[in-house]
Design an enzyme around this catalytic site. Structure first.
Site, PDB file in Angstrom:
ATOM      1  N   ARG A 450       0.821  -1.224   0.000  1.00 17.96           N
ATOM      2  CA  ARG A 450       0.000   0.000   0.000  1.00 17.96           C
ATOM      3  C   ARG A 450       0.854   1.273   0.000  1.00 17.96           C
ATOM      4  O   ARG A 450       1.946   1.313   0.558  1.00 17.96           O
ATOM      5  CB  ARG A 450      -0.968  -0.043   1.183  1.00 17.96           C
ATOM      6  CG  ARG A 450      -1.901  -1.237   1.038  1.00 17.96           C
ATOM      7  CD  ARG A 450      -2.902  -1.326   2.145  1.00 17.96           C
ATOM      8  NE  ARG A 450      -3.829  -0.205   2.120  1.00 17.96           N
ATOM      9  CZ  ARG A 450      -4.729   0.012   3.070  1.00 17.96           C
ATOM     10  NH1 ARG A 450      -4.793  -0.786   4.106  1.00 17.96           N
ATOM     11  NH2 ARG A 450      -5.552   1.027   2.975  1.00 17.96           N
ATOM     12  N   SER A 495      -8.511  11.816   2.359  1.00 10.20           N
ATOM     13  CA  SER A 495      -8.061  10.727   3.225  1.00 10.20           C
ATOM     14  C   SER A 495      -7.955  11.170   4.674  1.00 10.20           C
ATOM     15  O   SER A 495      -7.167  12.057   5.011  1.00 10.20           O
ATOM     16  CB  SER A 495      -6.691  10.216   2.757  1.00 10.20           C
ATOM     17  OG  SER A 495      -6.139   9.379   3.758  1.00 10.20           O
ATOM     18  N   ASP A 643     -15.336   2.677   3.238  1.00 10.51           N
ATOM     19  CA  ASP A 643     -15.095   1.273   3.589  1.00 10.51           C
ATOM     20  C   ASP A 643     -16.315   0.389   3.340  1.00 10.51           C
ATOM     21  O   ASP A 643     -16.244  -0.825   3.494  1.00 10.51           O
ATOM     22  CB  ASP A 643     -14.704   1.161   5.063  1.00 10.51           C
ATOM     23  CG  ASP A 643     -13.325   1.758   5.318  1.00 10.51           C
ATOM     24  OD1 ASP A 643     -12.534   1.863   4.361  1.00 10.51           O
ATOM     25  OD2 ASP A 643     -13.040   2.127   6.474  1.00 10.51           O
TER      26      ASP A 643
HETATM   27  C1  S3P Z   1      -9.515   5.419   8.232  1.00 16.16           C
HETATM   28  C2  S3P Z   1      -9.636   6.152   7.085  1.00 16.16           C
HETATM   29  C3  S3P Z   1      -9.997   5.574   5.790  1.00 16.16           C
HETATM   30  C4  S3P Z   1     -10.583   4.185   5.928  1.00 16.16           C
HETATM   31  C5  S3P Z   1      -9.823   3.330   6.894  1.00 16.16           C
HETATM   32  C6  S3P Z   1      -9.784   3.967   8.251  1.00 16.16           C
HETATM   33  C7  S3P Z   1      -9.129   6.086   9.475  1.00 16.16           C
HETATM   34  O1  S3P Z   1      -8.834   5.464   5.000  1.00 16.16           O
HETATM   35  O2  S3P Z   1     -10.656   3.557   4.683  1.00 16.16           O
HETATM   36  O3  S3P Z   1     -10.425   2.049   7.008  1.00 16.16           O
HETATM   37  O4  S3P Z   1      -9.272   5.488  10.554  1.00 16.16           O
HETATM   38  O5  S3P Z   1      -8.683   7.239   9.407  1.00 16.16           O
HETATM   39  P1  S3P Z   1      -8.308   6.686   4.057  1.00 16.16           P
HETATM   40  O6  S3P Z   1      -7.920   7.779   4.928  1.00 16.16           O
HETATM   41  O7  S3P Z   1      -7.137   6.109   3.315  1.00 16.16           O
HETATM   42  O8  S3P Z   1      -9.447   6.987   3.172  1.00 16.16           O
END
Ligand code: S3P
Length: 772
Positions: A450, A495, A643
Site C-alpha cells: 500500500r 483521506s 469502507d
Molecule cells: C480510516 C480512514 C480511511 C478508511 C480506513 C480507516 C481512518 O482510509 O478507509 O479504514 O481510521 O482514518 P483513508 O484515509 O485512506 O481513506
C-alpha cells in the site's frame, strides 16, 4: 513423495536408551512403524514392524527396555548392534555425541547400504562440528534434528509413547543433505505424531538458547540459591504453586544440562545478557518504586504469556488467526437464510486505534470501553507497549492506558509491526516523526503493497526524515530527533488517514499545521483531540492546530463500528422478511454514507434511541426488508462510505436496475484493489457489471424473491471486507458461495461468523488449501 520411505525402515538402532531414545522406541512401537514386505515391488503389502535395537553403556537400561517391550535387543557396544541397521538415531548427551560419531564412522560400512543417521541433541552447531571431525565432512545421509519435547524425568523407565505427539521436531539439514534421507527422518517423527519443521543450525541454537536453555539455567539457579540459604530445605515447605511452576525443570538431568550449556555457550551467554539487562531494569523500577515501569513490563509479559497460552491451546481468535495464516481459512455460505434479531457489532476500528494513541501521549490514565479486540487495533496497542506504555487489558473491551505524556515514549527494541493496518501505519508515521528516537514500521504482505508516499511526502515537507521502500511502500524508517515545522497542506485525495497523520505530527511541530481536504473525511482525530483538551480549529474544508500543547487523559466509550454494522445492514436490506436491530452504532456525520446510500436505494432504515456518547453520536439502527432500486451514488457520499462499498455492491447486485459509482479510485488502494476484487467476485457469481478506473456499474438482479445470482468461488485476496461482503451475498444466491482466505476478517471483526449465524445465515468455516 514420502510414501515409499514411510515404510522403508527394517532395523532402527537407537544409540543411548534414556528418556528420549526410549520414548522414541515406545512411540514407534505404538505406531507399528516398520516396512512392507513388498517394498521392492513398489509397496502395498502389510507393514512389517521394524526391528528396534538399542546401544547403551548401561546393560540394565537395555534389559529394562527389552522387558518393557520397547526394543527387540541391544548391546553395550556399538559394534554388537550396527549390522544391517537402516536408520541410526543418536540419543546420547550432547557432549558424548562426538565420541559416538567417531566410533560410528568406523563401523558404518556394516550398516545397511542406504543407512540414514540422525540425532536428537538439544544444540546443533557443536554436534555438526563433531560430525565433521568424525566423518571428515557432514555426510549427506546425516540429518541433524531436535525434538522439542522432554520431561524432568530421565531413564528408559520414564519412556512415554506420547512424548512427541503434537510436539515440534526441528531438523537442521545442510545444503547437501540427501533429500531422501531428510524425507525418511521426517517420516520417522511424523509417525510419532510430531510436527516437523526445518531451520538452519545457527538459528536453531539461538532460538533454543532463549526458549529452553535460559529458562533451565534460571530454574537451576533459583532453586540452588534458595536451597543454599536454607541447608535443611525447610523453606520449600512453604513454597506454593508459583514456585512449583517456575522451578519444575530444575529437576532435570544435570549431566545433560551441563553438556548443553557447554555446547551452546555463546548463544546462551547472549540470551543471558539480555535477561540480565531486563532484570536490571526491573530491579531499578522496584528500587525507585516506579509502578508505571513495573506495570509496563508486567503487562507486556502477561499479554505475551496469554498469547503464548492461546497458541498452545489454540483457543482464541488470535491463535486461530495464526493457524489460519498457515492453513488458510475458507467460508462456505449456503444459499438462503433470514436476517432477524438484535445484535451489537464490535467497537469502531478508527476510534480504537486513536484511543490508544492519544491515551498513550496524554498525561493521566485513560479508561477505554468498547475497544475493538481485532488484530489491527491490538497491533497498535502492542506497538505502544513496545514503546514503554503501560496498558492494561483488553478485558471485554476495557483498556486502561497509563499515559506517558507527549515526550514520554521510549525507543522500541525492534521494528513496530502493525499487521494489516493501514490506519496504524499512517497515523504512526506522523506521531513517530516527532519523536527523539528512530523507528521502523512494518506490516503484512497486503500492507507492504500500500502507498505510504501520501504521508511520507507531506511529512518530509514538515522536516521529517523518512525512508520508504521502492515506490513509497513500507517498511518506513523514521529518523527521530528532527525539528518539525507546521505546514499548510492541500491534500490531493480525501483521506482521513493522511489528515490525521499530519495533525499528529503537528502536535510536535513549531507553529500551525493546516490541512485542507478536498471532501469531508472522518473527523475522529479532531474530535478526540478536542476531547483530550487539545484545541483543533476548523473553517470550511480546512482544519488546523498549533504544536507544542499537551493532552489530558479522558474516558473513551467506543461505539460499535458502522463499517462492521454495514454487512448486517445490507444483509437485512436484501433478504425478504428481515427485521434487524444493530445496537449502539456510531453515526458520526462523516461516516454515515452507507445510511444515506441505502436510504436512497429505498431501504427501510431507522435510527432509534439517538444519543451522544463520549463526543460521538450513536444510535440503534433498525432495518427491515423492502425491495431496493439501483441509483447513481452521489459523489459527495463516496468518502463518507469509503469502507462500505464492498457490501454496498452486494446491495446493488440485488437491487432493481443499475447502480452507478464514480469518483471512487481510492478503493483501488485499500487492503486490496477493491474495485477489481469485487468485480472479479461479482463475475464469479454471475452478476453483470462494467468496471471503470474510478468506479463500477452494477446491473442488479431485481427479484423480490428467490436468488438474484448463482453460487461460486471467490478469492477475497485476504481482504476482510471482500470476504464479509460475499458472505452476505449468499443470502440471495442460488448455490453455495465459497470464499477463500478469510482469516483477515479477524483484523476488524472478531466474532463475525458467530454473529452471522446468530441472525440467520448458514455459514461454515473450513480450513486447508485444497478443494471447494
Ligand atoms: C480510516 C480512514 C480511511 C478508511 C480506513 C480507516 C481512518 O482510509 O478507509 O479504514 O481510521 O482514518 P483513508 O484515509 O485512506 O481513506
Amino acid at each position: 513423495m514420502t510414501e515409499p520411505s514411510a515404510v522403508a525402515e527394517a532395523r532402527i538402532l537407537i544409540v543411548g536408551l534414556g528418556l528420549i531414545g526410549g520414548s522414541l522406541a515406545a512411540a514407534l512401537r505404538e505406531a507399528g512403524f516398520g516396512r512392507r514386505d513388498s517394498d521392492d515391488a513398489g509397496g502395498g503389502g502389510p507393514v512389517k514392524r521394524a526391528e528396534i535395537l538399542a546401544c547403551d553403556p548401561d546393560a540394565d537400561e537395555i534389559a529394562r527396555g527389552i522387558e518393557m517391550g520397547l526394543i527387540d535387543g541391544g548391546d553395550t557396544r556399538l559394534e554388537g548392534v550396527i549390522d544391517g541397521a537402516t536408520l541410526v538415531v543418536l540419543a546420547v548427551p550432547v557432549l558424548a555425541m562426538r565420541g559416538v560419531m567417531g566410533e560410528l564412522a568406523g563401523l558404518l560400512g556394516r550398516a545397511a547400504p542406504q543407512v540414514v543417521v540422525t540425532d536428537v541433541g538439544s544444540t546443533k552447531a557443536a554436534i555438526r562440528d563433531g560430525a565433521v571431525a568424525a566423518f571428515g565432512r557432514m555426510p549427506p545421509s546425516l540429518v541433524l534434528g531436535h525434538p522439542i519435547a522432554g520431561s524432568e524425568k530421565s531413564g528408559v523407565a520414564a519412556a512415554n509413547p506420547a512424548l512427541y505427539a503434537d510436539h515440534k521436531v526441528i531438523l537442521t539439514p545442510e545444503p547437501d543433505t540427501d533429500p531422501a534421507a531428510l524425507a525418511r527422518v521426517r517420516t520417522l517423527w511424523a509417525a510419532c505424531g510430531a510436527e516437523v519443521l526445518e531451520m538452519d543450525v545457527a538459528r536453531h541454537d539461538q532460538v533454543l538458547a532463549r526458549t529452553s536453555h535460559l529458562p533451565h539455567l534460571l530454574a537451576f539457579s533459583l532453586v540452588d540459591t534458595l536451597a543454599r540459604q536454607d541447608e535443611r530445605l525447610e523453606i520449600f515447605r512453604y513454597a506454593a504453586g508459583g514456585f512449583r511452576d517456575f522451578t519444575r525443570i530444575a529437576g532435570s538431568d544435570p549431566v545433560m544440562w551441563r553438556d548443553i550449556f557447554i555446547a551452546n555457550r555463546d548463544a546462551v551467554l547472549t540470551s543471558l545478557e539480555d535477561f540480565e539487562a531486563g532484570v536490571a531494569r526491573l530491579r531499578d523500577a522496584v528500587e525507585r518504586g516506579d509502578g508505571d515501569a513495573m506495570l509496563a513490563t508486567f503487562d507486556r509479559a502477561s499479554h505475551a504469556r496469554h498469547y503464548f497460552d492461546t497458541l498452545l491451546n489454540k483457543t482464541s481468535y488470535q491463535a486461530e488467526y495464526q493457524m489460519q495464516q498457515q492453513g488458510k481459512l475458507r467460508y462456505r455460505v449456503s444459499p438462503g437464510g433470514g436476517v432477524t434479531g438484535r445484535i451489537r457489532v464490535p467497537g469502531d476500528k478508527s476510534i480504537s486505534h486513536r484511543s490508544i494513541m492519544l491515551g498513550a501521549l496524554a498525561e493521566g490514565v485513560t479508561e477505554i470501553k468498547g475497544f475493538l479486540e481485532g488484530e489491527d487495533s491490538l497491533a497498535t496497542l502492542q506497538a505502544f507497549r513496545e514503546m514503554g506504555v503501560a496498558i492494561e487489558g483488553p478485558h471485554q473491551g476495557r483498556v486502561t492506558v497509563h499515559g506517558v505524556g507527549m515526550h514520554g515514549l521510549k525507543a522500541p527494541s525492534g521494528p513496530l509491526y502493525v499487521g494489516n493496518a493501514g490506519t496504524a501505519m499512517r497515523l504512526f508515521a506522523g506521531l513517530l516523526a516527532g519523536q527523539a528516537f528512530d523507528t521502523e514500521l512494518t506490516g503484512d504482505t497486503s500492507l507492504t503493497r500500500r502507498p505510504m508516499g501520501r504521508v511520507a511526502d507531506p511529512l518530509r515537507l514538515m522536516g521529517a526524515e523518512i525512508d520508504t521502500a521502492e515506490g513509497g511502500r513500507p517498511p518506513l524508517h523514521i529518523h527521530g530527533g528532527k525539528t518539525l515545522k507546521g505546514i499548510a497542506y492541500d491534500m490531493p485525495m480525501a483521506s482521513a488517514q493522511v489528515k490525521s497523520c499530519l495533525l499528529l505530527a503537528g502536535l510536535y511541530a513549531e507553529g500551525e499545521t493546516r490541512v485542507r481536504e478536498p471532501a469531508p473525511t472522518r473527523d475522529h482525530t479532531e474530535r478526540m483531540l478536542t476531547g483530550f483538551g487539545y484545541a483543533v480549529q476548523r473553517e470550511g474544508d480546512i482544519c488546523w492546530l498549533e504544536g507544542g500543547g499537551k493532552l489530558t487523559a479522558a474516558p473513551i466509550d467506543v461505539p460499535s463500528d458502522i463499517s462492521s454494522a454495514t454487512f448486517f445492514l445490507v444483509a437485512a436490506a436484501i433478504t425478504p422478511g428481515s427485521d434487524l436491530v444493530l445496537e449502539h452504532v456510531g453515526i458520526n456525520p462523516t461516516r454515515i454514507g452507507v445510511i444515506n446510500i441505502l436510504r436512497l436505494m429505498g431501504a427501510d432504515l431507522r435510527q432509534e434511541n439517538e444519543r451522544v456518547v463520549g463526543g460521538e453520536p450513536v444510535a440503534d439502527l433498525h432495518i427491515r426488508y423492502t425491495p431496493l432500486k439501483g441509483i447513481e451514488i452521489p459523489v459527495d457520499q463516496v468518502p463518507l462510505a469509503i469502507d462500505e462499498f464492498p457490501a454496498l455492491f452486494i446491495a446493488a447486485a440485488n437491487a432493481e436496475g443499475v447502480t452507478r459509482l464514480r469518483g471512487a479510485e481510492e478503493l483501488r488502494v485499500k487492503e486490496s484493489d477493491r474495485l477489481q476484487a469485487m468485480a472479479d467476485g461479482l463475475a464469479a457469481i454471475g452478476v453483470e457489471h462494467t468496471l471503470y478506473p474510478d468506479g463500477i456499474d452494477i446491473m442488479g438482479g431485481g427479484r423480490h424473491e428467490g436468488p438474484n445470482y448463482g453460487g461460486g468461488r471467490i478469492d477475497s485476496l485476504e481482504d476482510h471486507r471482500i470476504a464479509m461482503a460475499f458472505t452476505i451475498a449468499g443470502l440471495r444466491a442460488s448455490d453455495a458461495i465459497v470464499i477463500d482466505d478469510c482469516a483477515n476478517v479477524a483484523t476488524s471483526f472478531p466474532g463475525f461468523v458467530d454473529l452471522a449465524r446468530k441472525v440467520g445465515l448458514t455459514l461454515e468455516e473450513e480450513s486447508g488449501e485444497e478443494g471447494a
